[in-house]
Scaffold this motif. Sequence first.
Motif, PDB file in Angstrom:
ATOM      1  N   ALA A  30       0.830  -1.205   0.000  1.00 14.04           N
ATOM      2  CA  ALA A  30       0.000   0.000   0.000  1.00 14.04           C
ATOM      3  C   ALA A  30       0.866   1.258   0.000  1.00 14.04           C
ATOM      4  CB  ALA A  30      -0.930  -0.004   1.209  1.00 14.04           C
ATOM      5  N   SER A  31       1.944   1.232   0.793  1.00  9.42           N
ATOM      6  CA  SER A  31       2.856   2.371   0.832  1.00  9.42           C
ATOM      7  C   SER A  31       3.563   2.560  -0.504  1.00  9.42           C
ATOM      8  CB  SER A  31       3.884   2.165   1.947  1.00  9.42           C
ATOM      9  OG  SER A  31       4.869   3.183   1.931  1.00  9.42           O
ATOM     10  N   VAL A  33       2.507   1.650  -3.518  1.00 10.63           N
ATOM     11  CA  VAL A  33       1.557   2.154  -4.513  1.00 10.63           C
ATOM     12  C   VAL A  33       1.502   3.674  -4.454  1.00 10.63           C
ATOM     13  CG1 VAL A  33      -0.876   2.293  -5.146  1.00 10.63           C
ATOM     14  CG2 VAL A  33       0.141   0.080  -4.635  1.00 10.63           C
ATOM     15  N   THR A  34       1.379   4.216  -3.242  1.00 13.28           N
ATOM     16  CA  THR A  34       1.295   5.669  -3.070  1.00 13.28           C
ATOM     17  C   THR A  34       2.555   6.359  -3.571  1.00 13.28           C
ATOM     18  OG1 THR A  34      -0.134   5.373  -1.137  1.00 13.28           O
ATOM     19  CG2 THR A  34       0.944   7.504  -1.387  1.00 13.28           C
ATOM     20  N   GLN A  35       3.731   5.803  -3.252  1.00  9.96           N
ATOM     21  CA  GLN A  35       4.980   6.426  -3.671  1.00  9.96           C
ATOM     22  C   GLN A  35       5.105   6.467  -5.190  1.00  9.96           C
ATOM     23  OE1 GLN A  35       8.473   4.812  -1.750  1.00  9.96           O
ATOM     24  NE2 GLN A  35       7.416   4.567   0.200  1.00  9.96           N
ATOM     25  N   GLU A  37       2.695   6.217  -7.461  1.00  7.65           N
ATOM     26  CA  GLU A  37       1.671   7.091  -8.035  1.00  7.65           C
ATOM     27  C   GLU A  37       2.069   8.555  -7.876  1.00  7.65           C
ATOM     28  OE1 GLU A  37      -1.939   5.897  -6.135  1.00  7.65           O
ATOM     29  OE2 GLU A  37      -2.417   4.410  -7.680  1.00  7.65           O
ATOM     30  N   ASN A  38       2.653   8.919  -6.735  1.00  6.85           N
ATOM     31  CA  ASN A  38       3.137  10.292  -6.546  1.00  6.85           C
ATOM     32  C   ASN A  38       4.261  10.612  -7.531  1.00  6.85           C
ATOM     33  OD1 ASN A  38       1.336  10.774  -4.463  1.00  6.85           O
ATOM     34  ND2 ASN A  38       2.800  10.269  -2.840  1.00  6.85           N
ATOM     35  N   PRO A 178      -7.737   1.749  -6.881  1.00  4.81           N
ATOM     36  CA  PRO A 178      -6.913   1.426  -5.710  1.00  4.81           C
ATOM     37  C   PRO A 178      -6.222   0.072  -5.800  1.00  4.81           C
ATOM     38  CG  PRO A 178      -9.058   2.299  -5.056  1.00  4.81           C
ATOM     39  CD  PRO A 178      -9.131   2.070  -6.528  1.00  4.81           C
ATOM     40  N   ALA A 241       3.562   0.717  -9.739  1.00  5.53           N
ATOM     41  CA  ALA A 241       2.359   1.008  -8.961  1.00  5.53           C
ATOM     42  C   ALA A 241       1.307  -0.072  -9.181  1.00  5.53           C
ATOM     43  CB  ALA A 241       1.805   2.382  -9.354  1.00  5.53           C
TER      44      ALA A 241
END
Length: 294
Positions: A30-31, A33-35, A37-38, A178, A241
Amino acid sequence: MSETTGSLLQKIGSATDLHGVVRTMKAVAASSVTQYENAVRSLDDYYHTVQLGLSACFRDPAMRDIQTSLSLSDGGNVVAIVFGSDQGLVGQFNEVMAEYVLEEMSEIADKRSVWVVGERVGHRLQDSALESTAHFRLPGSIQAISPLIATVLSELEERRAAGELKEIYLFHNQPTGPATYTPVSQRLLPLDAAWSRELSAIAWPTNLPAQVLNGAQNTLPALVREYLFVSLFRACAESLASENASRLAAMQRAEKNIDGLLEEMTRSYHRLRKDNIDAELFDLIAGFESLKDG
């Protein structure tokens, strides 16, 4: 063989340990994916700047017919750069990508080859008619993406200079939610007339006319190289991602299954323990009755 309370307790302990590992992997995915995507979003402004530079070049009639240093050979191969994964526990991530690549490339009659980024997707393609001529390890962090892209671009330039490239396609999975993704593709090179017309139509942000400095022979090839770098970087980040989104979904399913298994084993343990206690009580009562009658 019937279960015992001891064996059930051992299984419950093992399942609990596995549950902890799955929860940790889920948190890491989950962490990640966020990185990633950012990282993709952070490219937007720079990519738009590169597009504006190319748009300025193609607006100038004197520059439209300039042959860039990235021209390709009509006698070369059609190369597919395919992003997959190096690690498992990603569901159908690599299978989906391999099937998509085979379907899209099946319509191309020219000599074809594949450059694979990620060992597991390479395994999915090795039994197909597509020949893998280059393999790259997938980066394990955002910081490792740029060196990978620089290596790929260097290899592309070497093959182009040798006249081995005709067209270059890019394949990767793109996040759509998501925990969902879809395979996508684009043609990187050659840069055709439709591509230049599309860039020329981009609205210029000011009322002043665009000016191209340092000469067309230097500016346009430099901007094209930046366009290739950003396109490959974005594809790699989106693929990573998507990979972590697929792993997150797989871990969520595993966690749900382990929760169900733990609940079932716990019920079995309590039921077996109750049966054992009842049996011991019955034996105690029977012994007491025997002593009383005697």
